[in-house]
Design an enzyme around this catalytic site. Structure first.
Site, PDB file in Angstrom:
ATOM      1  N   CYS A 137      59.305   4.718  13.633  1.00  0.00           N
ATOM      2  CA  CYS A 137      60.401   5.402  12.950  1.00  0.00           C
ATOM      3  C   CYS A 137      61.647   4.528  12.991  1.00  0.00           C
ATOM      4  O   CYS A 137      61.866   3.807  13.964  1.00  0.00           O
ATOM      5  CB  CYS A 137      60.720   6.741  13.628  1.00  0.00           C
ATOM      6  SG  CYS A 137      59.390   7.946  13.568  1.00  0.00           S
ATOM      7  N   GLY A 251      40.388   2.416  10.919  1.00  0.00           N
ATOM      8  CA  GLY A 251      39.183   2.257  10.108  1.00  0.00           C
ATOM      9  C   GLY A 251      37.881   2.574  10.791  1.00  0.00           C
ATOM     10  O   GLY A 251      36.821   2.175  10.309  1.00  0.00           O
TER      11      GLY A 251
END
Length: 311
Positions: A137, A251
């Protein structure tokens, strides 16, 4: 060693003092608050789960469309939509208490004080095994510099949260950096009990006909099988740079994928994007990992952690 008539390989894992049934956790952001999946998955069969990121106040999130499919994965820009930490402890956490699976709360903010306040609220409630800090962030107090790309800022937020929590603290690192090792060490040096990586890669999908982004917010985060080779490389580098446990993600869709991350140096893994097409994927992947260990005649998952031979 496993063989004919031998017991199945053990998947039991210890992650910074937290006992896990197996080393496969449901990742934050793709598994809601866990309870949304209770009719689809036996939550007690998960190694653990990391709930959707929690902030001080509720966040509505980004404009739609928020998700677009890519050739080997997806791009999302949800905008960290969530109900806020206080609503979570009142509405979601009591329901999670019915399950034996370890629950980690993902925490984020835009200033160090935000992280600390969310952690303080969570510390007052039972039912959590630990925390995962999402540091991807921008720090609004420091001109928008991302916590995840500045070792000093990262160290500041980790140390501040560490001072107010008793439970284990895991830090989720971003891959959008030139080198992962300084960030991994900054987390460790300032009190992190574990690190997890990688978060999504900043990406852009374009509609050639309209000449506009396919995501409402413009850029988004790329995840799924496309990022696995890069995630493996970064997990390997981070695991060599620190002594604390590493949790790998990026993944993972099969048990052999999970095994590759363990071989690269991860103690455990998180499964995210795969749950979109197969909500039961974390449980399935744990079973496939056990089958892999059986075929390799290994007694437990810990036996392959950090066994990569380079050259």
């Amino acid at each position: 060693m496993s063989g004919a008539g031998a017991p199945s390989p053990s998947l039991q894992t210890n992650l910074c003092g937290v006992a896990l049934r197996n080393p496969v956790l449901a990742a934050s952001g793709t598994f809601g608050y866990g309870v949304e999946f209770e009719t689809l998955v036996d939550l007690n069969q998960l190694g653990g789960m990391v709930v959707k990121g929690l902030s001080r106040e509720p966040i509505e999130g980004n404009p739609s469309p928020r998700v677009v499919e890519t050739e080997a994965g997806m791009i999302n820009s949800i905008g960290l939509q969530n109900i806020g930490v206080r609503a979570f402890v009142q509405e979601k956490l009591p329901r999670l208490a019915r399950y034996s699976t370890a629950v980690f709360a993902n925490v984020f903010g835009y200033q160090t004080e935000d992280y600390v306040e969310v952690a303080r609220v969570l510390e007052d409630h039972a039912g959590l095994a630990g925390y995962e800090l999402n540091v991807s962030c921008p720090n609004t107090k420091h001109g928008g510099i991302f916590f995840s790309s500045d070792p000093a800022l990262l160290g500041e937020v980790v140390a501040a949260v560490k001072r107010v929590v008793r439970r284990p603290l895991m830090v989720k690192l971003s891959p959008n950096v030139s080198a992962i090792e300084p960030l991994a060490r900054a987390a460790e040096d300032n009190g992190a009990d574990a690190i997890s990586l990688v978060n999504t890669f900043v990406a852009l999908a374009i509609d050639a006909r309209t000449r506009r982004p396919r995501i409402g917010a413009g850029f988004g985060g790329l995840s799924g099988p496309a990022i696995k080779p890069i995630a493996l490389r970064m997990v390997y580098q981070a695991a060599r740079a620190v002594k604390i446990p590493v949790v790998g993600l990026g993944g993972i869709a099969t048990g052999e994928d999970a095994a590759e991350f363990l071989i690269a140096g991860a103690t455990a893994v998180e499964v995210g994007t795969a749950t979109f097409w197969d909500p039961q994927s974390p449980v399935r992947i744990a079973g496939e990992l056990q089958e892999f260990l059986t075929r390799e005649k290994l007694a437990d998952a810990a036996g392959i952690v950090g066994t990569l031979r380079m050259g």
